[in-house]
Design a protein around this motif. Structure first.
Motif, PDB file in Angstrom:
ATOM      1  N   TRP A  98     -17.010 109.071  26.480  1.00  0.00           N
ATOM      2  CA  TRP A  98     -17.482 108.614  27.785  1.00  0.00           C
ATOM      3  C   TRP A  98     -17.729 109.796  28.730  1.00  0.00           C
ATOM      4  N   GLU A 114     -21.153 110.562  30.643  1.00  0.00           N
ATOM      5  CA  GLU A 114     -21.159 110.727  32.100  1.00  0.00           C
ATOM      6  C   GLU A 114     -21.812 112.058  32.479  1.00  0.00           C
ATOM      7  N   ASN A 174     -25.458 111.515  32.179  1.00  0.00           N
ATOM      8  CA  ASN A 174     -25.918 110.675  33.285  1.00  0.00           C
ATOM      9  C   ASN A 174     -26.074 111.505  34.557  1.00  0.00           C
TER      10      ASN A 174
END
Length: 90
Positions: free
Chosen positions: A73, A77, A80
């Motif tokens: 994750w 992130e 992103n």
């Protein structure tokens, strides 16, 4: 880290985990982003597509066995954030 480097890294992890179609898709997005002749609108559209895949309900739903969920994750992130930063510069 550059967005292309992040895409390559995530692509690697997806391939290692057997998510070949998603890895291929990200590879295509990366190749498109590297095209210097790409119009700003098209560039942004690709960045949006990449950012959508960073969501916990998309690529975040995958669990590469060689990474912890937290590490996976975190990588998504980072990608992103890089896409959003890149969009602001266009």
């Amino acid at each position: 880290m550059k967005i292309s480097e992040l895409l390559i890294e995530i692509n690697y992890h997806l391939r290692q985990a057997g998510f070949i179609n998603d890895a291929d898709e990200l590879k295509n997005f990366c190749n498109i982003l590297l095209d210097k002749k790409l119009a700003a609108d098209s560039h942004n559209a690709i960045l949006i597509e990449i950012a959508m895949r960073c969501h916990v309900k998309w690529l975040g739903d995958y669990y590469p066995p060689h990474l912890s969920q937290k590490d996976w994750w975190e990588k998504l992130e980072n990608l992103n954030r890089a896409t959003k930063k890149h969009m602001r510069r266009i």
